[in-house]
Design an enzyme around this catalytic site. Structure first.
Site, short mmCIF file in Angstrom:
data_model
loop_
_atom_site.label_atom_id
_atom_site.label_comp_id
_atom_site.label_asym_id
_atom_site.label_seq_id
_atom_site.Cartn_x
_atom_site.Cartn_y
_atom_site.Cartn_z
N ASP A 120 -10.52 -11.81 9.24
CA ASP A 120 -10.37 -10.53 8.54
C ASP A 120 -11.75 -9.97 8.16
O ASP A 120 -12.02 -8.78 8.36
CB ASP A 120 -9.50 -10.75 7.29
CG ASP A 120 -9.41 -9.52 6.42
OD1 ASP A 120 -8.53 -8.68 6.66
OD2 ASP A 120 -10.24 -9.37 5.50
N GLY B 195 -10.72 -1.95 0.57
CA GLY B 195 -9.70 -1.28 -0.25
C GLY B 195 -10.15 -0.03 -0.97
O GLY B 195 -10.34 1.02 -0.36
N LYS C 119 -13.66 -6.46 9.51
CA LYS C 119 -14.24 -5.44 8.62
C LYS C 119 -15.74 -5.27 8.90
O LYS C 119 -16.26 -4.16 8.90
CB LYS C 119 -14.02 -5.83 7.16
CG LYS C 119 -12.55 -5.73 6.76
CD LYS C 119 -12.31 -6.39 5.42
CE LYS C 119 -10.85 -6.28 5.01
NZ LYS C 119 -10.53 -7.16 3.87
N GLU D 181 -10.92 5.05 5.63
CA GLU D 181 -11.66 4.48 4.50
C GLU D 181 -10.98 3.22 3.94
O GLU D 181 -11.63 2.24 3.60
CB GLU D 181 -11.79 5.53 3.39
CG GLU D 181 -12.54 5.07 2.15
CD GLU D 181 -14.00 4.80 2.42
OE1 GLU D 181 -14.73 5.76 2.68
OE2 GLU D 181 -14.42 3.63 2.36
N VAL E 13 0.84 -1.21 0.00
CA VAL E 13 0.00 0.00 0.00
C VAL E 13 0.87 1.26 0.00
O VAL E 13 0.62 2.21 -0.75
CB VAL E 13 -0.97 0.00 1.21
CG1 VAL E 13 -1.86 1.23 1.17
CG2 VAL E 13 -1.82 -1.27 1.21
N1 LIG Z 1 -2.27 -5.02 0.64
C1 LIG Z 1 -3.50 -4.65 0.44
O1 LIG Z 1 -4.05 -4.84 -0.65
C2 LIG Z 1 -4.29 -4.00 1.55
C3 LIG Z 1 -5.64 -3.64 1.32
C4 LIG Z 1 -6.35 -2.98 2.33
C5 LIG Z 1 -5.73 -2.72 3.54
N2 LIG Z 1 -4.43 -3.11 3.72
C6 LIG Z 1 -3.82 -2.80 5.01
O2 LIG Z 1 -2.74 -1.92 4.79
C7 LIG Z 1 -1.71 -2.15 5.73
C8 LIG Z 1 -0.40 -2.40 4.98
O3 LIG Z 1 -0.54 -3.53 4.15
P1 LIG Z 1 0.58 -3.90 3.06
O4 LIG Z 1 -0.02 -5.00 2.26
O5 LIG Z 1 1.06 -2.69 2.39
O6 LIG Z 1 1.71 -4.52 4.01
P2 LIG Z 1 3.19 -4.95 3.58
O7 LIG Z 1 3.33 -5.02 2.12
O8 LIG Z 1 3.53 -6.12 4.42
O9 LIG Z 1 4.08 -3.71 4.08
C9 LIG Z 1 4.25 -3.41 5.44
C10 LIG Z 1 5.26 -2.27 5.54
O10 LIG Z 1 5.35 -1.87 6.89
C11 LIG Z 1 6.70 -1.87 7.30
N3 LIG Z 1 6.75 -2.30 8.70
C12 LIG Z 1 6.28 -3.43 9.24
N4 LIG Z 1 6.51 -3.47 10.55
C13 LIG Z 1 7.16 -2.32 10.85
C14 LIG Z 1 7.69 -1.75 12.04
N5 LIG Z 1 7.60 -2.39 13.20
N6 LIG Z 1 8.27 -0.53 11.96
C15 LIG Z 1 8.37 0.12 10.80
N7 LIG Z 1 7.88 -0.36 9.63
C16 LIG Z 1 7.31 -1.57 9.68
C17 LIG Z 1 7.43 -2.83 6.41
O11 LIG Z 1 8.78 -2.43 6.35
P3 LIG Z 1 9.88 -3.20 5.45
O12 LIG Z 1 9.46 -2.95 4.03
O13 LIG Z 1 11.16 -2.56 5.79
O14 LIG Z 1 9.78 -4.64 5.83
C18 LIG Z 1 6.68 -2.65 5.09
O15 LIG Z 1 7.25 -1.60 4.35
C19 LIG Z 1 -2.18 -3.32 6.59
O16 LIG Z 1 -2.83 -2.81 7.73
C20 LIG Z 1 -3.20 -4.01 5.70
O17 LIG Z 1 -4.19 -4.72 6.43
C21 LIG Z 1 -3.70 -3.73 2.77
#
Ligand SMILES: NC(=O)c1ccc[n+]([C@@H]2O[C@H](COP(=O)([O-])OP(=O)(O)OC[C@H]3O[C@@H](n4cnc5c(N)ncnc54)[C@H](OP(=O)(O)O)[C@@H]3O)[C@@H](O)[C@H]2O)c1
Length: 438
Positions: A203, A136, A207, A131, A16
């Site tokens: 999950d 998403g 939601k 939101e 994201v």
């Molecule tokens: N992916 C989707 O399609 C989607 C859709 C709706 C909502 N969401 C929500 O959006 C959020 C992010 O999802 P994502 O898919 O983007 O996750 P992701 O790809 O796993 O990315 C997580 C990011 O957070 C960083 N991070 C994790 N733990 C950390 C910490 N303790 N301190 C600092 N940085 C940290 C990671 O750093 P590094 O890169 O250095 O490891 C990474 O850059 C979640 O809450 C998820 O539920 C995601």
């Protein structure tokens, strides 16, 4: 908004976060035309600052030091896209107390600690904009909180987990088994390495708890929502459902009836003519029934880099115009005394059911099972029984029964009894059938 525009920080630069950087940096003309002033991404906090990133963050500093954000008086808004409960909860709380608005996509932390975080935000006169945390890219929370606010919402139902919908669609359309469909979803980035919370319904329940707050103004602990996932679903049931004219979907549903609120997440048979049956692959959809507006269907990409970032950046733009702060104040979310009906765990509306028994192919078997159902007042709408293959004599065969409308509890009791019969060779399967269009 300050005359200099907004200064932003972001925690997380994964799927994201990468999309957010793209939207903030790759369309300056478009953002300028919105008249919100410059949006300057100053700092990005990650776990591993040495990692090669999929996007150029421009002049932003990439760091592992959260204190550089929380202690920076220049930063107005922080985007939290790191996910998880801790340290997300502690960090969001610290940011609000330090006078920063927070935009988050993290449904897990809101479902678990929303009450505490919203209270901190109210006390600090800051806003939480969320939101992106449900479905998403679909603007369902804004619709419920703002556009539909004059309605009494009677029902919210939908497909809110793209991982499950992708798996179910692959099983239905391409005949894949559950494990194979899950592997494919992971390969294509539609499922996480550990998909447990997606496939076991947690999950979707998180939601649904957020949707219920907005739709019904009720206080809901997501853990008390009865939830079943798709991890135990057998491809045989997908095939029998198709034979009967149905697809199986993981539905998250909330309904107010007689002043009481029922909520559940469960795989259901959905007739192929039903609008939710058309929602395929990683797509999400939410149906809302309001007393003034009638029936609405919102559908689109419920996850992914740019769809989710679209909702996140919209939240930043809302804060830049002051709309985000206004909406947050008006929402009165997670307050001590919710105005809506009480959520009663265990309260379930009647429905039709799909039942599959695994039986010995012997005369009288069908009669014994139907008589147990009859004793519980469950009437049968249709039956499918395939013959034992000639080359497999003595093998158990599936018996499919579609019931008329029945009470959940009675159906479950009758299955316990039926499963005790010696002619029933494996635990029976019971799936509710989604109501037809009204
Ligand atoms: N992916 C989707 O399609 C989607 C859709 C709706 C909502 N969401 C929500 O959006 C959020 C992010 O999802 P994502 O898919 O983007 O996750 P992701 O790809 O796993 O990315 C997580 C990011 O957070 C960083 N991070 C994790 N733990 C950390 C910490 N303790 N301190 C600092 N940085 C940290 C990671 O750093 P590094 O890169 O250095 O490891 C990474 O850059 C979640 O809450 C998820 O539920 C995601």
């Amino acid at each position: 908004m300050p005359a200099t525009g907004l200064r932003l920080a972001m925690i997380g630069l994964g799927t994201v976060g990468t999309g957010v950087v793209k939207l903030l940096t790759q369309r300056p003309e478009h953002l300028r035309a919105l008249g919100v002033g410059p949006l300057h991404l100053k700092t990005v906090v990650v776990r591993d600052s040495g990692k090669v990133r999929a996007v150029d963050v421009g002049s932003a500093r990439v760091t592992t030091d959260f204190d550089l954000v929380v202690n920076d008086p220049e930063i107005d808004v922080v985007i939290e896209v790191m996910g998880g409960i801790e340290p997300a909860r502690t960090r969001i709380a610290a940011l609000l107390r330090a006078g920063k608005h927070v935009v988050t996509a993290n449904k897990a932390v809101l479902a678990e600690h929303g009450r505490e975080l919203f209270e901190i935000a109210r006390q600090a006169d800051r806003a939480i904009v969320f939101e992106a945390s449900v479905a998403g890219g679909i603007p369902i929370l804004a619709a419920l909180a703002e556009t539909l606010s004059v309605n009494r919402i009677q029902r919210v139902s939908g497909i809110v987990n793209g991982t499950c919908n992708y798996i179910l669609t692959a099983m239905h359309e391409r005949g894949l088994g559950y494990a194979e469909a899950l592997l494919q979803a992971q390969h294509l980035g539609f499922a996480e390495a550990d998909p447990t919370l997606d496939v076991n319904g947690s999950d979707a329940a998180q939601k649904l708890a957020i949707l219920a707050r907005l739709a019904f103004q009720s206080r809901v602990d997501w853990r008390s929502i009865r939830r079943l996932g798709i991890d135990e679903l057998h491809s045989m049931d997908i095939q029998f459902a198709a034979e009967l004219g149905y697809v199986i979907k993981l539905l998250a549903e909330g309904e107010v009836a007689g002043g009481r609120l029922s909520l559940q997440v469960t795989p259901k048979l959905v007739h192929k003519s039903h609008p939710l049956a058309q929602i395929r692959g990683e797509y999400n959809a939410v149906r809302v029934e309001g007393d003034a507006v009638g029936d609405l269907l919102f559908s689109g990409k419920g996850a992914g880099e740019l769809p989710t970032a679209s909702s996140v950046v919209a939240g930043v733009l809302d804060l830049a115009t002051g709309r985000g702060q206004q909406t947050f104040r008006a929402l009165r979310l997670w307050e001590e005394s919710p105005a809506g009906p009480a959520f009663e765990p265990g309260l379930h509306a009647k429905s039709r059911f799909y039942l599959r028994f695994t039986i010995s192919d012997k005369p009288g078997t069908l009669a014994r099972i139907t008589s147990i159902l009859g004793e519980h007042g469950i009437s049968i709408a249709s039956v499918i029984q395939h013959e034992t293959p000639e080359n497999e004599p003595g093998q158990p065969v599936p018996l499919i029964i579609m019931t008329h409308e029945a009470e959940d509890e009675r159906v479950r009791q009758s299955l316990v009894e039926a499963d005790r019969l010696e002619i029933v060779r494996a635990p029976s399967v019971c799936l509710p059938v989604a109501a037809h269009e009204r």
